[in-house]
Design a protein around this motif. Structure first.
Motif, PDB file in Angstrom:
ATOM      1  N   LYS A  38       0.866  -1.175   0.000  1.00 39.16           N
ATOM      2  CA  LYS A  38       0.000   0.000   0.000  1.00 39.16           C
ATOM      3  C   LYS A  38       0.902   1.224   0.000  1.00 39.16           C
ATOM      4  O   LYS A  38       1.637   1.465   0.957  1.00 39.16           O
ATOM      5  CB  LYS A  38      -0.915   0.015   1.232  1.00 39.16           C
ATOM      6  CG  LYS A  38      -2.004  -1.038   1.199  1.00 39.16           C
ATOM      7  CD  LYS A  38      -3.128  -0.725   2.185  1.00 39.16           C
ATOM      8  CE  LYS A  38      -2.622  -0.809   3.620  1.00 39.16           C
ATOM      9  NZ  LYS A  38      -3.759  -0.598   4.585  1.00 39.16           N
ATOM     10  N   GLU A  40       1.597   5.503  -1.102  1.00 36.99           N
ATOM     11  CA  GLU A  40       1.015   6.836  -1.251  1.00 36.99           C
ATOM     12  C   GLU A  40       0.652   7.124  -2.704  1.00 36.99           C
ATOM     13  O   GLU A  40       1.392   6.786  -3.630  1.00 36.99           O
ATOM     14  CB  GLU A  40       2.057   7.856  -0.773  1.00 36.99           C
ATOM     15  CG  GLU A  40       1.714   9.305  -1.046  1.00 36.99           C
ATOM     16  CD  GLU A  40       2.905  10.217  -0.773  1.00 36.99           C
ATOM     17  OE1 GLU A  40       2.695  11.438  -0.759  1.00 36.99           O
ATOM     18  OE2 GLU A  40       4.030   9.706  -0.573  1.00 36.99           O
ATOM     19  N   ASP A  41      -0.483   7.765  -2.897  1.00 43.67           N
ATOM     20  CA  ASP A  41      -0.850   8.288  -4.211  1.00 43.67           C
ATOM     21  C   ASP A  41      -0.180   9.651  -4.359  1.00 43.67           C
ATOM     22  O   ASP A  41      -0.643  10.655  -3.820  1.00 43.67           O
ATOM     23  CB  ASP A  41      -2.371   8.421  -4.327  1.00 43.67           C
ATOM     24  CG  ASP A  41      -2.805   9.059  -5.629  1.00 43.67           C
ATOM     25  OD1 ASP A  41      -1.947   9.282  -6.499  1.00 43.67           O
ATOM     26  OD2 ASP A  41      -4.008   9.371  -5.767  1.00 43.67           O
ATOM     27  N   THR A  43      -0.070  11.640  -6.706  1.00 45.43           N
ATOM     28  CA  THR A  43      -0.831  12.638  -7.474  1.00 45.43           C
ATOM     29  C   THR A  43      -1.968  13.266  -6.675  1.00 45.43           C
ATOM     30  O   THR A  43      -2.660  14.145  -7.176  1.00 45.43           O
ATOM     31  CB  THR A  43      -1.438  12.007  -8.744  1.00 45.43           C
ATOM     32  OG1 THR A  43      -2.500  11.108  -8.370  1.00 45.43           O
ATOM     33  CG2 THR A  43      -0.388  11.239  -9.534  1.00 45.43           C
ATOM     34  N   ARG A  44      -2.157  12.825  -5.442  1.00 45.51           N
ATOM     35  CA  ARG A  44      -3.386  13.161  -4.709  1.00 45.51           C
ATOM     36  C   ARG A  44      -3.586  14.656  -4.503  1.00 45.51           C
ATOM     37  O   ARG A  44      -4.718  15.135  -4.456  1.00 45.51           O
ATOM     38  CB  ARG A  44      -3.387  12.457  -3.339  1.00 45.51           C
ATOM     39  CG  ARG A  44      -2.448  13.085  -2.332  1.00 45.51           C
ATOM     40  CD  ARG A  44      -2.144  12.186  -1.143  1.00 45.51           C
ATOM     41  NE  ARG A  44      -1.338  12.871  -0.137  1.00 45.51           N
ATOM     42  CZ  ARG A  44      -0.058  13.163  -0.260  1.00 45.51           C
ATOM     43  NH1 ARG A  44       0.564  12.842  -1.379  1.00 45.51           N
ATOM     44  NH2 ARG A  44       0.594  13.784   0.698  1.00 45.51           N
TER      45      ARG A  44
END
Length: 329
Positions: A38, A40-41, A43-44
């Motif tokens: 899992k 981090e995104d 682009t968030r």
């Protein structure tokens, strides 16, 4: 290892700065034996994220790869050893059309030593201007990653990538193009402007739809505001040759319409190259204002080592050279 709570290795702790954050592992209920990281995104936080994936290194196969695997990888991009990186794909937001342009890995594999600079510069083009502020900020971030690689001899990376992300939209103060003289002091020929009204370093002028009076307004980056000077004089008082534009919203296709100061013929002819010169120039001082992320991704082939990762370092240096050429030219 890198995100272990007990990690005390300074090399790994510094590496955290260049990776997406790690949030443990996850297995889908339907396949409990499958395990996923899992992450981090990255682009968030972006409104209109522009994204590019660049594989780094002279070899995209690890030391234990079979002859068949090596041949397969080399055949995908024979220039990998010479260039040191490969564009795997990109998605670029164009302000002009409010849409994304995408390129897949076939695009990257078509790039040669002669065309790779122009191929990568496409990622930094908004549809109106080359985002030199983003290029400069990207160089800084890649240089930091290079520093890390120059200082460590315990890990070698194969078939790993850098993920570039920047903000494609320009949420900033809007100024009407009809109130702005588009010119750059050092590039516009003598006699083009009169009265000393100059708009310098016009970078992120990106046209956006405005609800007020049906006008199209220009979004100007906050970080560049100090480089701008606005003139308020009426267009009718200006000399015919000046670049004072009035832009109106057409119901059909948002066409550029000119005021009485400049004819459409002039816009398409002599004036347009001057506008392009202005749009394409950004001073290096603006680099800190760009909202840019560069993170290392894809770690399926990372191996312990006791030497510097020369292949990765070679790729980083070549990539920095290409980015610097884009910035300088």
């Amino acid at each position: 290892q890198v995100y272990d709570s007990d990690c005390c290795d300074s090399i790994l702790l510094e590496l955290r700065e260049y990776l997406p954050k790690y949030f443990g592992v996850w297995s889908p209920p339907t396949a409990p034996n499958d395990m996923y990281l899992k992450l981090e995104d990255v682009t968030r936080k972006f409104n209109k994220p522009c994204i590019m994936d660049v594989k780094i290194g002279q070899k995209s196969y690890d030391p234990y790869a079979s002859a068949e695997k090596i041949q397969q990888q080399v055949s995908k991009y024979p220039l990998m050893e010479e260039i040191g990186f490969l564009v795997l794909g990109m998605r670029v937001y164009h302000v002009s059309s409010d849409s994304y342009e995408t390129q897949n890995q076939h695009y990257g594999r078509s790039l040669t030593k002669e065309t790779v600079k122009d191929g990568i510069s496409k990622f930094f083009h908004s549809g109106y201007c080359l985002r030199k502020d983003v290029v400069a900020a990207s160089i800084q971030k890649v240089e930091k990653i290079l520093e890390w690689f120059e200082g460590q001899t315990q890990l070698n990376f194969y078939a790993s990538s850098l993920l570039f992300v920047y903000e494609g939209s320009c949420p900033a103060t809007a100024v009407r193009l009809s109130d702005v003289t588009l010119a750059e002091k050092r590039r516009v020929p003598k006699g083009l402007l009169s009265g000393g009204d100059v708009l310098e370093y016009n970078n992120n002028i990106n046209v956006i739809n405005s609800t007020e009076n049906g006008k199209i307004e220009a979004s100007v980056s906050k970080g560049l505001s100090k480089f701008y000077a606005l003139h308020k004089k009426a267009c009718s008082k200006r000399h015919h040759s000046q670049l004072s534009l009035k832009v109106e919203n057409s119901e059909q296709d948002n066409v550029w319409k000119t005021s009485t100061c400049i004819t459409q013929e002039h816009l398409n002819g002599n004036v347009l190259p001057q506008l392009e010169k202005v749009f394409y120039h950004v001073p290096a001082e603006t680099k800190e204002s760009a909202n840019v992320e560069v993170r290392m991704i894809d770690f399926a082939h990372v191996f312990p080592s006791n030497t510097k990762d020369e292949g990765y370092i070679y790729g980083l240096k070549n990539l920095i050279t290409v980015l610097q050429n884009i910035l300088d030219n």
